[in-house]
Structures are given as structure tokens and as C-alpha cells.
Design a protein around this motif. Structure first.
Motif, short mmCIF file in Angstrom:
data_model
loop_
_atom_site.label_atom_id
_atom_site.label_comp_id
_atom_site.label_asym_id
_atom_site.label_seq_id
_atom_site.Cartn_x
_atom_site.Cartn_y
_atom_site.Cartn_z
N LEU A 202 0.79 -1.23 0.00
CA LEU A 202 0.00 0.00 0.00
C LEU A 202 0.83 1.28 0.00
CD1 LEU A 202 -2.93 0.85 -0.11
CD2 LEU A 202 -2.98 0.86 2.39
N PRO A 203 1.89 1.42 0.82
CA PRO A 203 2.67 2.68 0.77
C PRO A 203 3.23 2.97 -0.61
CG PRO A 203 3.21 1.41 2.73
CD PRO A 203 2.37 0.52 1.89
N ALA A 204 3.80 1.96 -1.27
CA ALA A 204 4.34 2.18 -2.62
C ALA A 204 3.22 2.46 -3.62
CB ALA A 204 5.16 0.96 -3.06
N TYR A 205 2.05 1.87 -3.38
CA TYR A 205 0.91 2.09 -4.28
C TYR A 205 0.46 3.55 -4.21
CZ TYR A 205 -3.73 1.53 -6.36
OH TYR A 205 -4.86 1.65 -7.15
N VAL A 206 0.45 4.12 -3.02
CA VAL A 206 0.06 5.52 -2.86
C VAL A 206 1.04 6.42 -3.60
CG1 VAL A 206 -0.23 7.39 -1.19
CG2 VAL A 206 -1.15 5.12 -0.68
N VAL A 207 2.32 6.13 -3.50
CA VAL A 207 3.33 6.91 -4.24
C VAL A 207 3.09 6.79 -5.74
CG1 VAL A 207 5.79 7.13 -4.74
CG2 VAL A 207 5.03 6.71 -2.40
N ALA A 208 2.76 5.56 -6.21
CA ALA A 208 2.48 5.36 -7.64
C ALA A 208 1.27 6.16 -8.09
CB ALA A 208 2.27 3.87 -7.92
N LEU A 209 0.25 6.24 -7.24
CA LEU A 209 -0.93 7.05 -7.57
C LEU A 209 -0.55 8.52 -7.72
CD1 LEU A 209 -3.74 5.60 -5.25
CD2 LEU A 209 -3.45 5.25 -7.71
N GLU A 267 -3.26 12.46 -0.86
CA GLU A 267 -2.50 12.29 0.38
C GLU A 267 -3.43 12.23 1.59
OE1 GLU A 267 1.60 14.23 2.24
OE2 GLU A 267 0.50 15.25 0.64
N ILE A 268 -4.43 13.10 1.63
CA ILE A 268 -5.37 13.12 2.74
C ILE A 268 -6.25 11.87 2.73
CG2 ILE A 268 -7.38 14.33 3.67
CD1 ILE A 268 -4.74 15.71 4.25
N ALA A 269 -6.71 11.46 1.54
CA ALA A 269 -7.61 10.31 1.44
C ALA A 269 -6.93 9.02 1.85
CB ALA A 269 -8.16 10.20 0.03
N THR A 270 -5.64 8.89 1.57
CA THR A 270 -4.93 7.64 1.88
C THR A 270 -4.25 7.65 3.24
OG1 THR A 270 -2.99 8.48 0.69
CG2 THR A 270 -4.55 7.11 -0.55
N ALA A 271 -4.21 8.81 3.91
CA ALA A 271 -3.53 8.88 5.20
C ALA A 271 -4.11 7.91 6.24
CB ALA A 271 -3.57 10.31 5.73
N PRO A 272 -5.44 7.75 6.36
CA PRO A 272 -5.96 6.78 7.34
C PRO A 272 -5.52 5.34 7.06
CG PRO A 272 -7.70 8.27 6.63
CD PRO A 272 -6.54 8.51 5.73
N LEU A 273 -5.24 5.01 5.81
CA LEU A 273 -4.83 3.64 5.48
C LEU A 273 -3.38 3.38 5.84
CD1 LEU A 273 -6.49 3.42 1.93
CD2 LEU A 273 -7.43 2.64 4.11
#
Length: 287
Positions: A202-209, A267-273
Motif C-alpha cells: 500500500l505505501p508504494a501504491y500511494v506513491v504510484a498514484l 495524500e489526505i484520502a490515503t492517510a488513514p490507510l
């Protein structure tokens, strides 16, 4: 006797902890001050350039001062053109980003999890990734026409590649020991993905997004050069053809604001995950 010895030590420890803990008001102030620090550089450059033009050290003809750029933005806003161009560009980026994310996530997950699929798909995808964005323009126009479909397809292509690469790389880089733990507990394929691979990737996926979104904003400019009659890319082209540098810079500024705003939303939307992460960036109060 033991209690009389331990109590002062506990009191001293609590006192040190309270002294090290910042007050709530200071923490709130620091939380709001950190984003404001990012404005220092662009605002500082704008002020310096405004002073340079005001002192007559530059004519400001090719690079207008910030006050003229702001006046151009206000003129476009009052005429209603600005909202029309922003809505057109946002809709194209939104649809193209969604399609690119879905395709990149699915193919990246399949390539990362299944070795045979990676050997079949990845060489072709990597070869296509090296093709410049403008090289797709005539082909998409020929296939899909000059209207919205070709523009959205070009943006989706730009978003697809970093998302695909990020998802595949994140799955391949999952610690083998964690996977072995899942196999020890005899997790099924879907359970392995849901409980081990997905959280680890998930962390790398958020960066890819976020990288994909940035490329989506880059590709929308090329897309809106394909015969568009509205959009911020059209505003850039119109300013270039009519010799209006203030309009060009106004469009660039709006691109920058919208790009940063949408990146911040991800960034805000994925922060809780990602709250479970004990990462260096969180420890040092990252953005």
C-alpha cells in the motif's frame, strides 16, 4: 520500603515526560505552520520579481509581474472563461486518471503476483512506456477521432504506466518472510493478497498514484493541443498564438494550483490507510 523508593522515581519520570510533551496549542500551531512553509519559496520569488519590474530593472514584457498575472486571472474569472476551462480540464484528468488507475492496478497486480503473466506482459509494457507522449497523439486521433475520447485515452495512457510499475514493484518487493508466515498459516490466494500483500504494497501504491496523477496533468496539456476548444491547455495555446505571456503564465499557475490540490487530496484520502506505518517521515513530522 520498595514503594518509598519507586514513587519518587516514577514522579521524576512523569515530570520528564510532561516536560518533553509539547502543549496542544503548540502542536496545532506547528501542524498549520508546516504547510505554510511550502509557500515561502514561490511567494518569495514572486515578490522579488515584482520588485525587479517595479524598479525598472526589467520590462516584464516576456515574464509579467505577479500583479499582472493575477489581474489576467481575475479577468478570465469575471468573464466566466476560467471556470469553463478549469471544469473541462478537471473532467478530462478525472476520467483519464480513473481509467489509468484501474488498468494499471489490475495489470500490475497480476504481473507482480503471477510470474508467468509478468514474463508475458512486462517486456511489452516496458517498451510502450518508453514511447514519448506526443508520439501517441496522431495515432489516438486516427483511432478515436479528435474529440474527448482521444484526449481521455492519452491521459489514461500517461497514468497507466507509473501505476502499473508501482503496483508490480511493490508486490515483488514484499518481504519473503512475511509471505512465508502466510503460507505457514495456510492462507488461501485471496486471503494472502488481502491480509499480507495488499497492506505491504500500500505505501508504494500511494506513491504510484501520486506519480500517475502528476503525469496525468502533464499529459492533459498534450491532449488539449489535439484540437480542443476549451481547457487550460487550450488557454496556453491561445496565449501563445495571440502573444499574451500573462495568459500563458496564468494558465501555468492554475495548473500548478490544481495539480498540488489534487495531489493533496490523494495524500489526505490515503492517510488513514497508512496510520500503521512507523516510518521516518511520520516521526520527523513529514508533509
Amino acid at each position: 520500603m520498595a514503594m518509598t523508593v519507586e514513587l519518587p522515581a516514577l514522579e521524576q519520570t512523569d515530570a520528564r515526560t510532561d516536560a518533553m510533551t509539547p502543549p496542544a496549542s503548540s502542536a496545532r500551531l506547528a501542524r498549520y505552520a508546516r504547510p505554510a512553509l511550502g509557500l515561502l519559496l514561490p511567494v518569495g520569488i514572486a515578490i522579488v520579481w515584482e520588485i525587479v519590474v517595479w524598479l525598472g530593472l526589467s520590462s516584464g514584457r516576456l515574464v509579467p509581474p505577479p500583479t499582472k498575472i493575477f489581474a489576467t486571472i481575475m479577468e478570465l474569472a469575471k468573464s466566466g472563461e476560467l471556470s469553463r476551462h478549469i471544469i473541462a480540464t478537471l473532467s478530462r484528468v478525472g476520467v483519464g486518471f480513473g481509467l489509468g488507475v484501474v488498468a494499471g492496478t489490475l495489470l500490475g497486480a497480476v504481473s507482480g503476483y503471477w510470474d508467468l503473466a509478468r514474463r508475458l506482459l512486462d517486456p511489452t509494457v516496458q517498451a510502450l512506456r518508453a514511447i514519448p507522449s506526443l508520439a501517441w497523439v496522431p495515432l489516438f486521433i486516427l483511432w478515436l477521432g479528435i474529440f474527448e475520447t482521444s484526449k481521455v485515452a492519452l491521459i489514461a495512457a500517461g497514468v497507466f504506466f507509473p501505476v502499473y510499475l508501482g503496483v508490480m514493484g511493490a508486490i515483488l518487493s514484499v518481504d519473503r518472510k512475511i509471505v512465508e508466515v502466510g503460507r505457514t498459516f495456510r492462507l488461501s490466494g485471496p486471503a494472502m493478497i488481502r491480509r499480507i500483500l495488499l497492506p505491504a504494497a500500500l505505501p508504494a501504491y500511494v506513491v504510484a498514484l501520486r506519480v500517475g496523477l502528476g503525469l496525468g496533468w502533464m499529459f492533459v496539456v498534450a491532449a488539449e493541443l489535439m484540437g480542443a476548444s476549451e481547457g487550460l491547455g487550450y488557454l496556453l495555446l491561445d496565449g501563445q498564438q495571440l502573444g499574451k505571456p500573462a495568459q500563458i503564465l496564468a494558465a501555468i499557475v492554475i495548473f500548478a494550483i490544481l495539480g498540488k490540490a489534487t495531489d493533496w487530496l490523494i495524500e489526505i484520502a490515503t492517510a488513514p490507510l497508512l496510520r500503521w506505518q512507523d516510518a521516518f517521515g511520520r516521526q520527523s513530522g513529514g508533509s
